[in-house]
Scaffold this motif. Structure first.
Motif, PDB file in Angstrom:
ATOM      1  N   THR A  28      -3.662   6.276  -7.460  1.00 38.07           N
ATOM      2  CA  THR A  28      -3.029   5.167  -8.169  1.00 38.07           C
ATOM      3  C   THR A  28      -3.315   3.816  -7.525  1.00 38.07           C
ATOM      4  O   THR A  28      -3.043   2.788  -8.114  1.00 38.07           O
ATOM      5  CB  THR A  28      -1.498   5.330  -8.197  1.00 38.07           C
ATOM      6  N   GLY A  29      -3.840   3.826  -6.299  1.00 35.12           N
ATOM      7  CA  GLY A  29      -4.118   2.560  -5.637  1.00 35.12           C
ATOM      8  C   GLY A  29      -2.968   2.088  -4.756  1.00 35.12           C
ATOM      9  O   GLY A  29      -3.083   1.091  -4.049  1.00 35.12           O
ATOM     10  N   ASP A  30      -1.845   2.808  -4.786  1.00 35.13           N
ATOM     11  CA  ASP A  30      -0.691   2.412  -3.963  1.00 35.13           C
ATOM     12  C   ASP A  30      -1.003   2.478  -2.472  1.00 35.13           C
ATOM     13  O   ASP A  30      -0.283   1.921  -1.644  1.00 35.13           O
ATOM     14  CB  ASP A  30       0.512   3.318  -4.246  1.00 35.13           C
TER      15      ASP A  30
ATOM     16  N   VAL B 223      -3.019   0.981  -0.900  1.00 34.27           N
ATOM     17  CA  VAL B 223      -3.220  -0.375  -0.375  1.00 34.27           C
ATOM     18  C   VAL B 223      -1.979  -0.837   0.391  1.00 34.27           C
ATOM     19  O   VAL B 223      -2.079  -1.446   1.449  1.00 34.27           O
ATOM     20  CB  VAL B 223      -3.539  -1.350  -1.536  1.00 34.27           C
ATOM     21  N   ALA B 224      -0.801  -0.491  -0.148  1.00 32.05           N
ATOM     22  CA  ALA B 224       0.437  -0.875   0.536  1.00 32.05           C
ATOM     23  C   ALA B 224       0.519  -0.213   1.910  1.00 32.05           C
ATOM     24  O   ALA B 224       1.014  -0.805   2.867  1.00 32.05           O
ATOM     25  CB  ALA B 224       1.654  -0.506  -0.311  1.00 32.05           C
TER      26      ALA B 224
ATOM     27  N   LEU C 145      -2.021   0.501   3.798  1.00 32.74           N
ATOM     28  CA  LEU C 145      -2.981  -0.160   4.685  1.00 32.74           C
ATOM     29  C   LEU C 145      -2.507  -1.544   5.110  1.00 32.74           C
ATOM     30  O   LEU C 145      -2.998  -2.103   6.076  1.00 32.74           O
ATOM     31  CB  LEU C 145      -4.338  -0.293   3.986  1.00 32.74           C
ATOM     32  N   LEU C 146      -1.554  -2.092   4.350  1.00 33.09           N
ATOM     33  CA  LEU C 146      -1.079  -3.435   4.685  1.00 33.09           C
ATOM     34  C   LEU C 146       0.130  -3.407   5.613  1.00 33.09           C
ATOM     35  O   LEU C 146       0.838  -4.379   5.752  1.00 33.09           O
ATOM     36  CB  LEU C 146      -0.741  -4.195   3.401  1.00 33.09           C
ATOM     37  N   ARG C 147       0.360  -2.248   6.233  1.00 29.51           N
ATOM     38  CA  ARG C 147       1.443  -2.151   7.213  1.00 29.51           C
ATOM     39  C   ARG C 147       0.850  -2.257   8.604  1.00 29.51           C
ATOM     40  O   ARG C 147      -0.304  -1.892   8.819  1.00 29.51           O
ATOM     41  CB  ARG C 147       2.133  -0.799   7.077  1.00 29.51           C
TER      42      ARG C 147
ATOM     43  N   VAL D  85     -11.246   4.597   4.946  1.00 30.64           N
ATOM     44  CA  VAL D  85     -10.831   3.194   4.865  1.00 30.64           C
ATOM     45  C   VAL D  85     -12.058   2.297   4.816  1.00 30.64           C
ATOM     46  O   VAL D  85     -12.115   1.337   4.049  1.00 30.64           O
ATOM     47  CB  VAL D  85      -9.924   2.819   6.057  1.00 30.64           C
TER      48      VAL D  85
ATOM     49  N   VAL E 157     -12.671  -0.258   1.976  1.00 30.28           N
ATOM     50  CA  VAL E 157     -12.703  -1.668   2.322  1.00 30.28           C
ATOM     51  C   VAL E 157     -14.065  -2.282   1.995  1.00 30.28           C
ATOM     52  O   VAL E 157     -14.159  -3.444   1.634  1.00 30.28           O
ATOM     53  CB  VAL E 157     -12.342  -1.827   3.820  1.00 30.28           C
TER      54      VAL E 157
ATOM     55  N   GLN F 163     -16.547  -0.752  -0.231  1.00 34.53           N
ATOM     56  CA  GLN F 163     -16.988  -0.576  -1.624  1.00 34.53           C
ATOM     57  C   GLN F 163     -15.930  -0.984  -2.629  1.00 34.53           C
ATOM     58  O   GLN F 163     -16.226  -1.187  -3.791  1.00 34.53           O
ATOM     59  CB  GLN F 163     -17.348   0.890  -1.870  1.00 34.53           C
ATOM     60  N   GLY F 164     -14.692  -1.057  -2.188  1.00 41.35           N
ATOM     61  CA  GLY F 164     -13.623  -1.403  -3.117  1.00 41.35           C
ATOM     62  C   GLY F 164     -13.163  -0.166  -3.843  1.00 41.35           C
ATOM     63  O   GLY F 164     -13.849   0.840  -3.884  1.00 41.35           O
ATOM     64  N   GLY F 165     -11.971  -0.207  -4.356  1.00 42.33           N
ATOM     65  CA  GLY F 165     -11.444   0.994  -5.014  1.00 42.33           C
ATOM     66  C   GLY F 165     -10.813   0.642  -6.334  1.00 42.33           C
ATOM     67  O   GLY F 165     -10.753  -0.485  -6.713  1.00 42.33           O
TER      68      GLY F 165
ATOM     69  N   VAL G 174      -7.988  -5.863   2.948  1.00 41.99           N
ATOM     70  CA  VAL G 174      -8.251  -4.520   2.450  1.00 41.99           C
ATOM     71  C   VAL G 174      -9.600  -4.440   1.731  1.00 41.99           C
ATOM     72  O   VAL G 174      -9.944  -3.407   1.181  1.00 41.99           O
ATOM     73  CB  VAL G 174      -7.133  -3.988   1.526  1.00 41.99           C
ATOM     74  N   LEU G 175     -10.347  -5.514   1.768  1.00 43.02           N
ATOM     75  CA  LEU G 175     -11.675  -5.505   1.174  1.00 43.02           C
ATOM     76  C   LEU G 175     -12.582  -6.416   2.016  1.00 43.02           C
ATOM     77  O   LEU G 175     -12.190  -7.530   2.348  1.00 43.02           O
ATOM     78  CB  LEU G 175     -11.577  -6.025  -0.270  1.00 43.02           C
TER      79      LEU G 175
END
Lengths: 266, 318
Positions: A88-90, A92-93, A95-97, A258, A262, A264-266, B64-65
């Motif tokens: 779902t892409g969640d 990302v949250a 990874l932002l911790r 990761v 980071v 290639q993007g997701g 993140v990118l």
């Protein structure tokens, strides 16, 4: 234990404690299957003269009933949220911790396991003890060794499931990997039958070359004192090795996942 | 300068099926040379049509990118290399993602975040109280997140992103799907964050009312490039957006009648309602001339519409 870890363990505990009906239904199912498995194995042992692959009747009952409880504790059939969050892409949250998601997931899963020990593990244990009578360990050392072995089993199982979750970074849909895992981990971990009934060479390959016996067979062999304290220590040592190897594998796979995300993007 | 990006680019390789077996790969630039500087304490609106590169930019700014080219620093750090360090100094809300723990009450998520970000208890309590007062969290802070409405959850997300006192707050469509009241709550909250001045806010949105109410500065991006960087007034000036006067008349508008300093842009309702765009004269002068020419029943002066001017900008660029 530092406070972050304690807070995460507590959160994992509370998260699962919310679902009481699910806990009850799970414990009930595990107990019903406990009866089935126990009768089958005991009848096999009876035809073999009371001892099967070196397990006596009470040892077999312990193997079955503690195994039914441990299944929920190591939780090998349920995947972590990780894969779904990747899909779902969640993620990302995560990874932002400021903390590594591997450890966040591990501590939370330990909290879940503590809850499972108090509910899903104890229920079949009591039923088995009342209905069949369980093997009582001869050495007091067996109890702490069993606790250690169970803890290691939880971490090994966690690491395996985390690795499966990480495959979502490449596959997006992990259902295929998961089905393979459920089948193999069930058969090779000693859930369906004690690994000792397998040919020696196959059992040895499983113990030495795969982490599967560390999931269930290891703590179960420790608690029924198969092979004595020396053997139990060896089993725990094997689990320690798998724990370290698999957590390292998680680190490496996560770094690469990761990097892929980071770059290639997701 | 808290955010600085120079020549920021992100290329994605896309493969397309050609024939039965062959695949053709080509490179698409989602972000194509964006230059952006944001000063501490600014509230920046970052808008653009779908697929313009807004979220991709935000992902590069938050680490993140990895950018394909260009330089970027946020809080003096390179985002991707220092992602975990930077995470302590920024807050991020993605309108369509959640950072809260689904099965736990909202307040449990807040407590966990205090530990994860190692926030001193007093600071945490003070910030939580502030957010709680402004966003009215008290009535649902004990509710598990999965049972919250979208509006309640978004208030929770905003609080969660601010509890560690971030220097920069990145908001990716925080008002998406919210009802009028929740939108107002979010907007007035962000207005308050802006007034306090210690948090820099980068806001992407499709709701231009957010921009109109909150942002002094507006950066518009399209096809990965910045097409406008300035105030909303400057955007209106660029497209010569004009104020309009709508007048209801007692008798029909005489055909062919013209007024100096205004252009008739619409005649409706049996010629009893006219719309005039101001062109070089003040509203007062035009109204005075209008009142002399015809008999007025009702009159309103309207500011230029942000939706129209942004639509013009998007159309121009496509």
């Amino acid at each position: 234990m530092a406070r972050v870890q304690a807070a995460l363990v507590a959160a994992g505990f509370r998260r699962y404690a919310t679902y009481r009906q699910a806990t009850f239904a799970g414990a009930f199912t595990n107990t019903v299957f406990g009866f089935l498995r126990c009768y089958i194995l005991l009848s096999v042992a009876a035809t073999a003269g009371g001892v099967m692959a070196g397990y006596t009747g009470p040892q077999l009952a312990s193997y079955v009933w503690l195994g039914q409880g441990l299944l929920a504790v190591v939780n090998s059939w349920t995947m972590l949220d990780l894969a779904e969050r990747v899909r779902t892409g969640d993620v990302v949250a995560d990874l932002l911790r400021p903390v590594d998601p591997l450890w966040t997931y591990l501590w939370t899963d330990l909290g879940r396991a503590v809850y499972a020990v108090l509910t899903r593990f104890l229920a079949p244990l009591v039923v088995g003890a009342v209905a069949f009578g369980l093997y009582v360990p001869q050495s007091l050392l067996t109890y702490p060794l069993f606790a250690l072995s169970t803890l290691l089993a939880i971490v090994v199982c966690f690491a395996c499931r985390y690795l499966i979750g990480l495959t979502a970074f490449w596959l997006l849909d992990i259902r295929g990997v998961m089905m393979f895992w459920v089948f193999v981990s069930g058969a090779a971990s000693g859930l369906y039958f004690p690994l000792a009934i397998l040919p020696d060479w196959l059992a040895t390959v499983l113990w030495v070359a795969t982490p599967f016996p560390s999931l269930l067979q290891a703590p179960l062999d420790v608690i029924v004192e198969r092979g004595g304290t020396g053997h139990a220590l060896l089993v725990c040592l094997g689990q320690v090795v798998w724990t370290v190897l698999l957590l390292l594998a998680c680190r490496v796979a996560q770094a690469s996942a990761v990097r892929k995300l980071v770059v290639q993007g997701g | 300068m808290i955010i600085s990006a120079r020549g920021l680019r992100k290329d994605f390789t896309v493969s397309r099926k050609v024939g039965r077996f062959r695949r053709e790969r080509h490179v698409v630039s989602a972000v194509d040379g964006v230059d952006l500087t944001v000063e501490r304490g600014e509230l920046l609106g970052y808008i653009g049509p779908n697929g313009a590169g807004k979220s991709t930019t935000l992902k590069m700014l938050t680490g993140v990118l990895t950018p394909s080219a260009g330089e970027v620093t946020v809080c003096g750090l390179e985002p991707v290399a220092k992602r975990t360090t930077l995470a302590r100094r920024i807050g991020v809300v993605f309108g369509q993602r959640s950072q809260l723990w689904w099965d736990l009450p909202l307040e449990d998520s807040f407590a966990l975040l205090r530990h994860i970000y190692r926030v001193p208890e007093a600071d945490h309590a003070a910030r939580l109280k502030q957010c709680s007062d402004l966003l009215g969290l008290d009535e649902f802070r004990r509710t598990p997140v999965r049972q919250l409405s979208l509006g309640q959850r978004m208030r929770g997300e905003l609080t969660a992103a601010l509890l560690h006192g971030p220097e920069v707050l990145f908001l990716d469509e925080p008002t998406i799907g919210l009802d009028v009241l929740s939108k107002q709550a979010v907007r007035s909250f962000l207005g308050e964050v802006d007034r306090r001045g210690d948090t820099t806010v980068v806001l992407t949105t499709h709701d231009l009312a957010d921009i109109e109410k909150l942002c002094r500065r507006l950066v518009v991006i399209d096809h990965g490039r910045v097409v406008h960087d300035g105030t909303l007034d400057e955007l209106h000036a660029r497209y010569r957006s004009r104020r309009t006067i709508v007048a209801d008349l007692d008798s029909p508008w005489p055909e062919g009648l013209t007024l100096p300093g205004a252009v008739v842009t619409a005649v409706e309702a049996d010629a009893r309602r006219i719309t005039l765009a101001l062109d070089g004269m003040t509203a007062g002068e035009v109204v005075a001339a209008l009142a002399q020419a015809v008999s007025l029943r009702d009159l309103s002066v309207q500011e230029p519409n942000i939706e129209d001017v942004v639509a013009k900008l998007y159309r121009d660029e496509s």
